[in-house]
Every structure is written in structure tokens, then in C-alpha cells.
Design a protein around this motif. Structure first.
Motif, mmCIF file in Angstrom:
data_model
loop_
_atom_site.group_PDB
_atom_site.id
_atom_site.type_symbol
_atom_site.label_atom_id
_atom_site.label_comp_id
_atom_site.label_asym_id
_atom_site.label_seq_id
_atom_site.Cartn_x
_atom_site.Cartn_y
_atom_site.Cartn_z
ATOM 1 N N ASN A 1 28.775 18.838 49.564
ATOM 2 C CA ASN A 1 29.232 18.415 48.469
ATOM 3 C C ASN A 1 28.326 17.665 47.527
ATOM 4 O OD1 ASN A 1 32.340 19.206 48.680
ATOM 5 N ND2 ASN A 1 32.419 17.480 50.277
ATOM 6 N N TRP A 2 27.189 18.487 47.252
ATOM 7 C CA TRP A 2 25.958 17.837 46.713
ATOM 8 C C TRP A 2 26.114 18.665 45.345
ATOM 9 C CZ3 TRP A 2 21.600 17.137 50.612
ATOM 10 C CH2 TRP A 2 21.919 16.065 51.118
ATOM 11 N N LEU A 3 26.941 19.838 45.275
ATOM 12 C CA LEU A 3 26.941 20.647 43.867
ATOM 13 C C LEU A 3 28.245 20.227 43.366
ATOM 14 C CD1 LEU A 3 25.635 24.178 44.924
ATOM 15 C CD2 LEU A 3 24.487 22.401 43.605
ATOM 16 N N PRO A 4 28.192 19.475 42.023
ATOM 17 C CA PRO A 4 29.353 19.256 41.424
ATOM 18 C C PRO A 4 30.280 20.560 40.920
ATOM 19 C CG PRO A 4 27.588 18.117 40.319
ATOM 20 C CD PRO A 4 26.974 19.031 41.380
ATOM 21 N N GLY A 5 31.483 20.302 41.268
ATOM 22 C CA GLY A 5 32.503 21.667 40.784
ATOM 23 C C GLY A 5 32.399 22.737 41.768
ATOM 24 N N VAL A 6 31.834 22.545 43.110
ATOM 25 C CA VAL A 6 31.771 23.809 43.945
ATOM 26 C C VAL A 6 32.532 23.130 45.251
ATOM 27 C CG1 VAL A 6 30.388 25.300 45.308
ATOM 28 C CG2 VAL A 6 29.567 24.695 43.058
ATOM 29 N N PRO A 7 33.751 23.501 45.564
ATOM 30 C CA PRO A 7 34.127 22.997 46.592
ATOM 31 C C PRO A 7 33.393 23.267 48.080
ATOM 32 C CG PRO A 7 35.417 24.855 45.886
ATOM 33 C CD PRO A 7 34.435 24.437 44.840
ATOM 34 N N ALA A 8 33.381 22.570 49.004
ATOM 35 C CA ALA A 8 33.019 23.013 50.071
ATOM 36 C C ALA A 8 33.813 23.831 51.076
ATOM 37 C CB ALA A 8 32.794 21.685 51.106
ATOM 38 N N TRP A 9 33.232 25.167 51.507
ATOM 39 C CA TRP A 9 34.187 25.997 52.241
ATOM 40 C C TRP A 9 33.953 25.944 53.781
ATOM 41 C CZ3 TRP A 9 30.011 27.348 48.994
ATOM 42 C CH2 TRP A 9 28.858 27.983 49.585
ATOM 43 N N ASP A 10 32.707 25.322 53.968
ATOM 44 C CA ASP A 10 32.174 25.293 55.306
ATOM 45 C C ASP A 10 31.753 24.160 55.779
ATOM 46 O OD1 ASP A 10 31.390 26.036 58.105
ATOM 47 O OD2 ASP A 10 29.501 27.086 57.491
ATOM 48 N N PRO A 11 32.582 23.081 55.568
ATOM 49 C CA PRO A 11 31.935 21.460 55.603
ATOM 50 C C PRO A 11 31.418 21.104 56.860
ATOM 51 C CG PRO A 11 34.525 21.646 55.625
ATOM 52 C CD PRO A 11 34.032 22.899 55.439
ATOM 53 N N SER A 12 31.806 22.049 58.190
ATOM 54 C CA SER A 12 31.197 21.536 59.400
ATOM 55 C C SER A 12 29.731 22.438 59.739
ATOM 56 C CB SER A 12 32.039 21.571 60.474
ATOM 57 O OG SER A 12 32.639 23.136 60.594
ATOM 58 N N LEU A 13 29.677 23.329 58.823
ATOM 59 C CA LEU A 13 28.301 24.487 58.682
ATOM 60 C C LEU A 13 28.796 25.390 60.172
ATOM 61 C CD1 LEU A 13 25.607 22.216 57.754
ATOM 62 C CD2 LEU A 13 26.916 23.554 56.287
ATOM 63 N N VAL A 14 29.975 25.210 60.466
ATOM 64 C CA VAL A 14 30.225 26.269 61.685
ATOM 65 C C VAL A 14 29.915 27.645 61.390
ATOM 66 C CG1 VAL A 14 31.825 27.045 63.350
ATOM 67 C CG2 VAL A 14 31.660 24.706 62.991
ATOM 68 N N ILE A 15 30.303 28.270 60.274
ATOM 69 C CA ILE A 15 30.439 29.296 59.986
ATOM 70 C C ILE A 15 28.712 29.888 59.588
ATOM 71 C CG2 ILE A 15 30.871 31.172 58.057
ATOM 72 C CD1 ILE A 15 33.309 29.566 57.328
ATOM 73 N N LEU A 16 28.172 28.888 58.800
ATOM 74 C CA LEU A 16 26.889 29.080 58.693
ATOM 75 C C LEU A 16 25.921 29.285 60.184
ATOM 76 C CD1 LEU A 16 24.259 29.491 57.032
ATOM 77 C CD2 LEU A 16 24.051 26.865 56.887
ATOM 78 N N ALA A 17 26.427 28.350 61.035
ATOM 79 C CA ALA A 17 25.517 28.731 62.485
ATOM 80 C C ALA A 17 25.904 30.099 63.231
ATOM 81 C CB ALA A 17 26.250 27.625 63.126
ATOM 82 N N MET A 18 27.198 30.414 62.817
ATOM 83 C CA MET A 18 27.758 31.586 63.501
ATOM 84 C C MET A 18 27.032 32.820 62.797
ATOM 85 S SD MET A 18 31.305 33.377 63.581
ATOM 86 C CE MET A 18 31.361 33.608 61.749
#
Length: 180
Positions: free
Chosen positions: A75-92
């Protein structure tokens, strides 16, 4: 009559190489191109992917993509909602990418190992031929020296040098040393 394009074994090639060496280089390059052309489309694809994965553009793209993904999901980019807050999708995604990249690299390494084996076989054949020719030359020079009554020093060593090398015996000895 000596033309610029006439090359004998003692006439240096235009680029400073001997004609024989230039021919050998040309033959090696032709063989490499033939081998590359004979590769299957899957092998060529694996080599291309491996080459790209081992490049700095690949690193920069991943820094940009993964960095943006992480920053957005923290949530460091204003106006961009988090879609993977736990970063599990990125890790996968990173794990799946690593599996495929390592497979492509292994395919490419296997192909390169086969080429290395072929070159090693050629090196061995050339070395054995060279050893055989050297052995014969030693015997001829010894015969000439005896005919001309030239004294020969180190007769024990000379008799050893005149013996052909048995590659099987060398390989057997190496294998025995490795085992024990």
C-alpha cells in the motif's frame, strides 16, 4: 609466381594466422554452425531462454516487476489497491518461474555437455594420433642417428618414448586411482 591469394603451409594468412590454422578455425566454426542448426526447436528455445535469463535485462525487468508488485501490495502506491497483501501469489509465481528457468538451463547444459563430450573425443583422437606420430618420429630419428653413428644419450628413456601409449591402459589406471 606468388599471388596474394596463394597460400602454402609456410605463407602466413592475411590476418596473421597460418593457412592451416585459419582452415582449422573455419572448420570448427562450420561445425559449430551445423550443430546449432541441427538443434531441435525445443533446444533452441531453451538456449534462448537460458541466455536471456542470464542477462542484465532479465534482472532489470524482474527488479521492476517484483519491486512494483511489492510496493503496490504494501500500500505504498496511492490509489492502487493491494491485490496480494501477503505476497503469497508473488512467491508462488516466483517459484513456478524458478522451476521452469532451472529446467531450461538444465536442457541447455545437457546439450552443451554433449557438445563438450564430442570435442573431448576429438581432442583425444588428435592427441592419440599426435602421440603415435611422435613415437614413429622418435624411432625414425633413432634409426637415422644409429646409421650415421651419432651417439644417443638416455637410451632407457628413448626406449620408453618409442612405445605407443595404450589409451585403455591409461583409462584403466585412472579409474583404479579414482576408486581407490
Amino acid at each position: 609466381m606468388n599471388h596474394a591469394h596463394d597460400e602454402s603451409p609456410t605463407t602466413p594468412a592475411a590476418d596473421g594466422l597460418t593457412p592451416a590454422l585459419a582452415r582449422n578455425i573455419d572448420a570448427v566454426m562450420v561445425r559449430r554452425r551445423e550443430t546449432a542448426n541441427a538443434a531441435s526447436s525445443q533446444e533452441r528455445a531453451a538456449a534462448t531462454i537460458s541466455r536471456f535469463a542470464g542477462s542484465m535485462p532479465f534482472v532489470y525487468i524482474h527488479l521492476l516487476l517484483y519491486g512494483t508488485w511489492i510496493v503496490a501490495n504494501l500500500n505504498w502506491l496511492p490509489g492502487v489497491p493491494a491485490w496480494d497483501p501477503s505476497l503469497v501469489i508473488l512467491a508462488m509465481e516466483a517459484s513456478v518461474e524458478a522451476i521452469f528457468l532451472s529446467t531450461f538451463v538444465l536442457i541447455n547444459q545437457n546439450r552443451m555437455a554433449a557438445e563438450d563430450d564430442t570435442r573431448a573425443d576429438l581432442d583425444l583422437q588428435v592427441s592419440l594420433l599426435n602421440e603415435h606420430e611422435t613415437t614413429r618420429l622418435i624411432a625414425m630419428v633413432e634409426a637415422i642417428a644409429k646409421k650415421l653413428k651419432v651417439p644417443i644419450e638416455g637410451d632407457e628413456e628413448l626406449s620408453e618414448l618409442k612405445k605407443d601409449v595404450a589409451p585403455e591402459a591409461v583409462l584403466d589406471r585412472i579409474e583404479a586411482e579414482e576408486k581407490g
